[in-house]
Design a protein around this motif. Structure first.
Motif, PDB file in Angstrom:
ATOM      1  N   GLU A 197     -25.379   5.037 -88.078  1.00 39.97           N
ATOM      2  CA  GLU A 197     -25.230   6.440 -88.450  1.00 39.97           C
ATOM      3  C   GLU A 197     -26.246   6.717 -89.556  1.00 39.97           C
ATOM      4  O   GLU A 197     -26.135   6.183 -90.663  1.00 39.97           O
ATOM      5  N   SER A 198     -27.234   7.549 -89.257  1.00 34.74           N
ATOM      6  CA  SER A 198     -28.270   7.848 -90.244  1.00 34.74           C
ATOM      7  C   SER A 198     -27.731   8.786 -91.315  1.00 34.74           C
ATOM      8  O   SER A 198     -27.072   9.785 -91.019  1.00 34.74           O
ATOM      9  N   ILE A 199     -28.027   8.468 -92.576  1.00 31.02           N
ATOM     10  CA  ILE A 199     -27.588   9.310 -93.689  1.00 31.02           C
ATOM     11  C   ILE A 199     -28.781   9.828 -94.501  1.00 31.02           C
ATOM     12  O   ILE A 199     -28.607  10.405 -95.572  1.00 31.02           O
ATOM     13  N   THR A 200     -29.991   9.624 -93.966  1.00 31.32           N
ATOM     14  CA  THR A 200     -31.191  10.084 -94.674  1.00 31.32           C
ATOM     15  C   THR A 200     -32.112  10.912 -93.780  1.00 31.32           C
ATOM     16  O   THR A 200     -33.220  11.264 -94.194  1.00 31.32           O
ATOM     17  N   TYR A 201     -31.672  11.235 -92.571  1.00 31.68           N
ATOM     18  CA  TYR A 201     -32.552  11.847 -91.578  1.00 31.68           C
ATOM     19  C   TYR A 201     -33.111  13.204 -92.002  1.00 31.68           C
ATOM     20  O   TYR A 201     -34.166  13.623 -91.531  1.00 31.68           O
ATOM     21  N   ASN A 202     -32.419  13.921 -92.893  1.00 28.93           N
ATOM     22  CA  ASN A 202     -32.873  15.272 -93.235  1.00 28.93           C
ATOM     23  C   ASN A 202     -33.751  15.321 -94.481  1.00 28.93           C
ATOM     24  O   ASN A 202     -33.995  16.385 -95.030  1.00 28.93           O
ATOM     25  N   ARG A 203     -34.227  14.164 -94.916  1.00 25.68           N
ATOM     26  CA  ARG A 203     -35.121  14.104 -96.066  1.00 25.68           C
ATOM     27  C   ARG A 203     -36.542  13.858 -95.581  1.00 25.68           C
ATOM     28  O   ARG A 203     -36.892  12.748 -95.175  1.00 25.68           O
ATOM     29  N   PRO A 204     -37.413  14.886 -95.582  1.00 27.27           N
ATOM     30  CA  PRO A 204     -38.782  14.699 -95.097  1.00 27.27           C
ATOM     31  C   PRO A 204     -39.607  13.851 -96.061  1.00 27.27           C
ATOM     32  O   PRO A 204     -39.420  13.898 -97.271  1.00 27.27           O
ATOM     33  N   GLY A 205     -40.507  13.048 -95.507  1.00 22.13           N
ATOM     34  CA  GLY A 205     -41.399  12.241 -96.327  1.00 22.13           C
ATOM     35  C   GLY A 205     -40.694  11.183 -97.151  1.00 22.13           C
ATOM     36  O   GLY A 205     -41.208  10.733 -98.174  1.00 22.13           O
ATOM     37  N   ARG A 206     -39.524  10.761 -96.721  1.00 22.18           N
ATOM     38  CA  ARG A 206     -38.741   9.797 -97.503  1.00 22.18           C
ATOM     39  C   ARG A 206     -39.383   8.414 -97.514  1.00 22.18           C
ATOM     40  O   ARG A 206     -40.105   8.041 -96.592  1.00 22.18           O
ATOM     41  N   LEU A 207     -39.077   7.654 -98.549  1.00 26.41           N
ATOM     42  CA  LEU A 207     -39.593   6.300 -98.699  1.00 26.41           C
ATOM     43  C   LEU A 207     -38.558   5.250 -98.318  1.00 26.41           C
ATOM     44  O   LEU A 207     -38.859   4.061 -98.302  1.00 26.41           O
ATOM     45  N   MET A 208     -37.326   5.695 -98.041  1.00 24.04           N
ATOM     46  CA  MET A 208     -36.258   4.770 -97.670  1.00 24.04           C
ATOM     47  C   MET A 208     -35.523   5.293 -96.442  1.00 24.04           C
ATOM     48  O   MET A 208     -35.508   6.495 -96.189  1.00 24.04           O
TER      49      MET A 208
END
Length: 224
Positions: A136-147
Motif C-alpha cells: 500500500e503506497s503512502i507516498t504516491y502523491n508527493r511529486p519529485g520525492r526522494l523516498m
C-alpha cells in the motif's frame, strides 16, 4: 469405514469447489493470468517511455545501475522486477513508479506537505517480484520525492528470489512476527522492532505464525 470414505469425499469436494463452480485450479490459473498481464503492461510502459525519450536499453541501464540484460528481460516479460527496481527505472524515465504499475499519471501538487489518509492508500496486489506480498503506497502523491514509503503485508512464503538494489531501507514492524533474511543470515522480528540496512545486499522476508505480519517500509534509491 464408509463414514471415513464419505468424509474424504466431502473434503475433496470442498477443496475442488469454491464459490459455486469455480475450482481452485481455475482460480490459480486466473491469478497467474492476471500476474502475466501486470508484468506485460509494466514491460510495455517501460519500453514505450524509453523509446519516447529516445533512450537505448544501455543508456537506461547505465543511469539506473542495472544490467542491460536485466532490463531487457523486464521489457520482454522474462523477469519479475522488484518494486525498488521499478522505482529506480521510473526515476530514470521521469515518471512515478505507480505509473509503471497502474498506468495512472500522478498530478503534481504545489504544497510542501502532502497527506495520505488511510482510505486513500494506493493498494498494489501481487507486487512485482513479491507474489506473496501486498503493498500500500503512502507516498504516491508527493511529486519529485526522494523516498518511497509502503505499508507491506507479508505472505507466509519467501519471494522467488532475494531483492538486491541500490539505496538504503528502513523497516518498522507494525503487526505480527516475521523472518527477515539479510545477506544469508536469518533474523526474527516482532511488533515494535525496527531495522535499517544497505539494500545492495540480498534480502527478503516472510510472515511467521497465524497473525499477519505488517511492516512500514521506507527506501531510497541512488539518484544522481
Amino acid at each position: 469405514m464408509a463414514g471415513r470414505f464419505l468424509e474424504a469425499v466431502r473434503v475433496v469436494r470442498l477443496l475442488t469447489t469454491v464459490h459455486g463452480k469455480r475450482t481452485i485450479p481455475s482460480m490459480i490459473r486466473a491469478a497467474e493470468t492476471r500476474t502475466r498481464e501486470l508484468y506485460s503492461a509494466i514491460g510495455r510502459r517501460i519500453r514505450e517511455l524509453r523509446e519516447k525519450k529516445g533512450l537505448s536499453l544501455q543508456e537506461v541501464a547505465e543511469r539506473s545501475g542495472f544490467a542491460k540484460s536485466y532490463l531487457s528481460q523486464i521489457e520482454n516479460l522474462k523477469r519479475e522486477p522488484s518494486l525498488s527496481a521499478l522505482s529506480q527505472v521510473a526515476y530514470v524515465l521521469g515518471v512515478d513508479v505507480l505509473y509503471l504499475l497502474t498506468g495512472e499519471l500522478q498530478n503534481p501538487l504545489p504544497e510542501s506537505l502532502t497527506i495520505v489518509r488511510r482510505e486513500k492508500r494506493k493498494r498494489i496486489d501481487r507486487a512485482p517480484g513479491s507474489p506473496s506480498y501486498l503493498y500500500e503506497s503512502i507516498t504516491y502523491n508527493r511529486p519529485g520525492r526522494l523516498m518511497e514509503g509502503f505499508i507491506v503485508t507479508l505472505g507466509s512464503q519467501f519471494p522467488p528470489e532475494p531483492f538486491v538494489h541500490e539505496g538504503e531501507e528502513l523497516a518498522y514492524v507494525l503487526e505480527g512476527k516475521h523472518e527477515f533474511v539479510y545477506d544469508g543470515r536469518s533474523h526474527i522480528l516482532e511488533e515494535g522492532d525496527c531495522y535499517y540496512f544497505d539494500s545492495k545486499k540480498p534480502h527478503f522476508g516472510r510472515a511467521l505464525g497465524k497473525k499477519q505480519a505488517k511492516i512500514l517500509v521506507v527506501f531510497t534509491a541512488k539518484k544522481d
